[in-house]
Design a protein around this motif. Structure first.
Motif, PDB file in Angstrom:
ATOM      1  N   LYS A  59      -9.652   5.530 -20.990  1.00 24.31           N
ATOM      2  CA  LYS A  59     -10.523   6.787 -20.594  1.00 24.31           C
ATOM      3  C   LYS A  59     -11.343   6.741 -19.321  1.00 24.31           C
ATOM      4  N   ASN A  60     -11.611   5.621 -18.618  1.00 25.73           N
ATOM      5  CA  ASN A  60     -12.382   5.443 -17.449  1.00 25.73           C
ATOM      6  C   ASN A  60     -11.839   6.099 -16.276  1.00 25.73           C
ATOM      7  N   GLN A  61     -12.585   6.555 -15.339  1.00 25.45           N
ATOM      8  CA  GLN A  61     -12.342   7.449 -14.176  1.00 25.45           C
ATOM      9  C   GLN A  61     -12.094   6.426 -12.874  1.00 25.45           C
ATOM     10  N   TYR A  62     -10.684   6.520 -12.376  1.00 24.40           N
ATOM     11  CA  TYR A  62     -10.561   5.673 -11.399  1.00 24.40           C
ATOM     12  C   TYR A  62      -9.697   6.397 -10.311  1.00 24.40           C
ATOM     13  N   GLU A  63      -9.888   6.256  -9.172  1.00 27.76           N
ATOM     14  CA  GLU A  63      -8.912   6.978  -8.001  1.00 27.76           C
ATOM     15  C   GLU A  63      -7.602   6.243  -8.347  1.00 27.76           C
ATOM     16  N   THR A  64      -6.457   7.329  -8.351  1.00 25.57           N
ATOM     17  CA  THR A  64      -5.009   7.053  -8.644  1.00 25.57           C
ATOM     18  C   THR A  64      -4.414   6.881  -7.151  1.00 25.57           C
ATOM     19  N   LEU A  65      -3.772   5.688  -7.141  1.00 27.42           N
ATOM     20  CA  LEU A  65      -3.228   5.463  -5.886  1.00 27.42           C
ATOM     21  C   LEU A  65      -1.727   4.985  -6.120  1.00 27.42           C
ATOM     22  N   SER A  66      -1.094   5.536  -5.125  1.00 30.13           N
ATOM     23  CA  SER A  66       0.565   5.085  -5.009  1.00 30.13           C
ATOM     24  C   SER A  66       0.668   4.217  -3.919  1.00 30.13           C
ATOM     25  N   ILE A  67       1.773   3.471  -3.534  1.00 29.26           N
ATOM     26  CA  ILE A  67       2.311   2.912  -2.409  1.00 29.26           C
ATOM     27  C   ILE A  67       3.232   3.137  -1.586  1.00 29.26           C
ATOM     28  N   SER A  68       2.921   3.531  -0.157  1.00 32.47           N
ATOM     29  CA  SER A  68       3.804   4.188   0.610  1.00 32.47           C
ATOM     30  C   SER A  68       4.295   2.953   1.470  1.00 32.47           C
ATOM     31  N   ALA A  69       5.603   3.010   1.695  1.00 35.71           N
ATOM     32  CA  ALA A  69       6.273   1.748   2.293  1.00 35.71           C
ATOM     33  C   ALA A  69       5.865   1.710   3.673  1.00 35.71           C
ATOM     34  N   GLY A  70       5.529   0.813   4.172  1.00 37.45           N
ATOM     35  CA  GLY A  70       5.136   0.771   5.692  1.00 37.45           C
ATOM     36  C   GLY A  70       3.484   0.895   5.847  1.00 37.45           C
ATOM     37  N   ILE A  71       2.894   1.763   5.027  1.00 37.35           N
ATOM     38  CA  ILE A  71       1.519   2.237   5.284  1.00 37.35           C
ATOM     39  C   ILE A  71       0.745   1.555   4.111  1.00 37.35           C
ATOM     40  N   GLY A  72       1.011   1.424   2.860  1.00 41.36           N
ATOM     41  CA  GLY A  72       0.311   0.432   1.966  1.00 41.36           C
ATOM     42  C   GLY A  72      -0.343   1.452   0.902  1.00 41.36           C
ATOM     43  N   PHE A  73      -1.711   1.259   0.339  1.00 38.81           N
ATOM     44  CA  PHE A  73      -1.946   2.233  -0.735  1.00 38.81           C
ATOM     45  C   PHE A  73      -2.223   3.575  -0.024  1.00 38.81           C
ATOM     46  N   PRO A 127      14.110  -2.390   1.504  1.00 42.17           N
ATOM     47  CA  PRO A 127      15.147  -2.259   0.484  1.00 42.17           C
ATOM     48  C   PRO A 127      14.948  -3.042  -0.665  1.00 42.17           C
ATOM     49  N   GLN A 128      14.065  -3.960  -0.314  1.00 40.71           N
ATOM     50  CA  GLN A 128      13.387  -4.824  -1.793  1.00 40.71           C
ATOM     51  C   GLN A 128      12.226  -4.515  -2.418  1.00 40.71           C
ATOM     52  N   GLY A 129      11.715  -3.346  -1.816  1.00 40.56           N
ATOM     53  CA  GLY A 129      10.231  -3.001  -2.292  1.00 40.56           C
ATOM     54  C   GLY A 129       9.452  -3.784  -1.196  1.00 40.56           C
ATOM     55  N   CYS A 130       8.088  -2.922  -1.690  1.00 41.84           N
ATOM     56  CA  CYS A 130       6.784  -3.766  -0.506  1.00 41.84           C
ATOM     57  C   CYS A 130       5.700  -4.211  -1.512  1.00 41.84           C
ATOM     58  N   ILE A 131       5.039  -5.221  -1.070  1.00 47.78           N
ATOM     59  CA  ILE A 131       3.604  -5.753  -1.652  1.00 47.78           C
ATOM     60  C   ILE A 131       2.588  -5.340  -0.879  1.00 47.78           C
ATOM     61  N   TYR A 132       1.519  -4.900  -1.508  1.00 48.84           N
ATOM     62  CA  TYR A 132       0.070  -4.542  -0.516  1.00 48.84           C
ATOM     63  C   TYR A 132      -0.897  -5.089  -1.223  1.00 48.84           C
ATOM     64  N   ARG A 133      -1.959  -5.500  -0.598  1.00 51.45           N
ATOM     65  CA  ARG A 133      -3.037  -5.854  -0.996  1.00 51.45           C
ATOM     66  C   ARG A 133      -4.479  -4.871  -1.164  1.00 51.45           C
ATOM     67  N   LEU A 134      -4.995  -4.484  -1.916  1.00 52.03           N
ATOM     68  CA  LEU A 134      -6.214  -3.539  -1.913  1.00 52.03           C
ATOM     69  C   LEU A 134      -7.215  -3.907  -1.077  1.00 52.03           C
ATOM     70  N   ASN A 135      -7.656  -3.497   0.040  1.00 53.07           N
ATOM     71  CA  ASN A 135      -8.446  -3.949   1.045  1.00 53.07           C
ATOM     72  C   ASN A 135      -9.523  -3.131   1.093  1.00 53.07           C
ATOM     73  N   ASP A 136      -9.287  -1.783   1.155  1.00 52.30           N
ATOM     74  CA  ASP A 136     -10.355  -0.732   1.573  1.00 52.30           C
ATOM     75  C   ASP A 136     -11.007  -0.114   0.434  1.00 52.30           C
ATOM     76  N   ARG A 137     -11.094  -0.532  -0.662  1.00 51.00           N
ATOM     77  CA  ARG A 137     -11.345   0.157  -1.943  1.00 51.00           C
ATOM     78  C   ARG A 137     -11.980  -0.863  -2.950  1.00 51.00           C
ATOM     79  N   GLU A 138     -13.180  -0.814  -3.655  1.00 52.90           N
ATOM     80  CA  GLU A 138     -13.760  -1.636  -4.530  1.00 52.90           C
ATOM     81  C   GLU A 138     -12.830  -1.589  -5.799  1.00 52.90           C
ATOM     82  N   GLU A 139     -12.249  -0.430  -6.153  1.00 54.61           N
ATOM     83  CA  GLU A 139     -11.502  -0.297  -7.438  1.00 54.61           C
ATOM     84  C   GLU A 139     -10.631   0.768  -7.613  1.00 54.61           C
ATOM     85  N   ALA A 140      -9.438   0.816  -8.127  1.00 54.19           N
ATOM     86  CA  ALA A 140      -8.731   1.810  -8.111  1.00 54.19           C
ATOM     87  C   ALA A 140      -7.552   1.731  -9.296  1.00 54.19           C
ATOM     88  N   ALA A 141      -6.787   2.709  -9.618  1.00 56.95           N
ATOM     89  CA  ALA A 141      -5.565   2.583 -10.628  1.00 56.95           C
ATOM     90  C   ALA A 141      -4.361   2.855  -9.976  1.00 56.95           C
TER      91      ALA A 141
END
Length: 432
Positions: free
Chosen positions: A51-65, A103-117
């Protein structure tokens, strides 16, 4: 590169194990390095948004969150929001949706936000053992791709995700240098990232400056005077038909040029050699009717793009040769400067505004505009040749500066790739 490093690199490429190195399941590594499965160094994240409110993010290949609402125009979480996984700053997520570049997907690290979902279909984790910045660089370099490829055995599922289980993902093996070396490697690669970022930022600043001057140094619609002018020029500009400042070039190839000299027109890079730029020629066997282009010619493709639905207009610079007979090749009429005339069309909306009324009704594409129709539109120009030359030279120099910065960016990216290959596997030790 030091001779001993060149020798070591040659040995490893040949499958030999240099002194002080060992063979591992993920390749040849330094003897004092270990390796570990991802689940041995990572903590799988399971905290849900609830029930907590977080900014919802997706991941864009080549860009990140990216913010879901900004990227897609709406929130995508819906009823699934409560199951979204909570990330804290420094956490990682793996988007196992494939793309052409990843083609194998991508992994990114959350660096520019304190928290998100993020969606719970992502594999989200934090590094519990080791330097997170080192592993971030490892993932950016695509180190896991070959292992992920072996695990992905049925392509893409119906939901658009790669057929990869959580167990398979966390079974991937990573190299584990000593902690202090991890930190040093991360620092070197992060410093190179900052160089690339600064270079890209400067390039974008120059592009924005160019756009600004294009808007200010040519009169607005319905006006006769630009807002910004070079000193000494005060006359009103005049409306002319394009055919009064350009003429059609009718020089055909015959047997002068070969397929190696065929040019394409790129919206970003201008007139480019097909073989050098695209890897092959798209011309047929007979190019005798192709049109010869020389430096200073203006080429109109009549081929639509999304941003330029009526075609691309470019000036010929360093590359000379021949272009498709479907293109319209133009030369500046005496008393007019080609660089200046080209700038009349150097913003997408200017090209679209000029060509839109000239395309015949019922035409399925822009190939239905003739050479006569192409020259029949109105443009507003300076009637003073010296002013045309001054403006043309100004933008040509600005383009040259932008190109230099773009090349610098590419060089720095190549340097980063070389550093990744050498440092992330211990071929080169940071103390060397």
């Amino acid at each position: 590169m030091k001779p001993e490093i060149k020798t070591r690199l040659a040995q490893i490429r040949a499958g030999e194990i240099p002194q002080g190195y060992k063979n591992t399941p993920i390749g040849i590594l330094k003897s004092d390095w270990s390796n570990a499965k991802l689940y041995e160094i990572a903590e799988i994240l399971t905290e849900t948004a609830g029930k907590n409110q977080y900014e919802t993010l997706s991941i864009s290949a080549g860009i990140g969150f990216v913010n879901q609402a900004k990227k897609f125009g709406k929130e995508l979480s819906g009823k699934q929001y409560e199951k979204y996984i909570v990330l804290r700053k420094g956490d990682f997520s793996y988007n196992k949706g494939n793309s052409k570049s990843y083609p194998q997907g991508c992994i990114y690290r959350l660096n520019d936000r304190e928290e998100a979902a993020v969606p719970n279909v992502f594999e989200s984790f934090r590094i519990a053992k080791g330097c997170p910045e080192y592993y971030e660089q490892l993932f950016i370099a695509g180190f896991l791709n070959s292992q992920l490829y072996r695990f992905i055995n049925h392509g893409v599922r119906d939901d658009g995700l790669l057929n990869l289980t959580e167990r398979d993902f966390y079974s991937c093996i990573v190299p584990v240098p000593p902690l202090e070396e991890q930190k040093k490697i991360a620092n070197i690669l992060s410093a190179q990232d900052r160089i690339i970022e600064l270079c890209e930022r400067k390039t974008e600043q120059l592009k924005r400056m160019k756009k600004y001057y294009l808007q200010k140094m040519f009169p607005k619609d319905g006006e006769e005077y630009p807002e910004i002018r070079f000193k000494g020029f005060t006359d009103a500009w005049e409306q002319r038909k394009l055919g009064e400042v350009l003429e059609i070039s009718t020089h055909k190839n015959g047997d002068r040029y070969t397929k190696e000299d065929v040019l394409s027109v790129s919206d970003e890079f201008g007139c480019v050699n097909q073989i050098r730029f695209q890897g092959r020629s798209f011309a047929g066997a007979d190019i005798s009717n192709y049109k010869i282009v020389s430096t200073g010619d203006i080429v109109y493709t009549r081929s639509p793009l999304q941003a330029k639905p009526f075609g691309i207009i470019k000036i010929v610079r360093d590359e000379i040769g021949v272009v498709s007979p479907l293109y319209i090749v133009n030369k500046a009429i005496n008393g007019n400067d080609a660089e200046f005339i080209y700038r009349v069309f150097d913003l997408p909306y200017k090209t679209n505004n000029y060509l839109s009324p000239l395309v015949r009704k019922g035409a399925k594409n822009t190939m239905n505009i003739s050479e006569d129709e192409w020259l029949s539109g109105d443009i507003i120009v300076s009637s003073i040749y010296e002013e045309q030359q001054t403006i043309g030279a100004f933008f040509k120099d600005l383009d040259h500066l932008i190109t230099l910065h773009q090349r610098k960016c590419e060089e720095e990216k190549k340097k980063k790739k070389a550093l990744q290959q050498l440092l992330l596997t211990g071929i080169v030790r940071v103390k060397e």
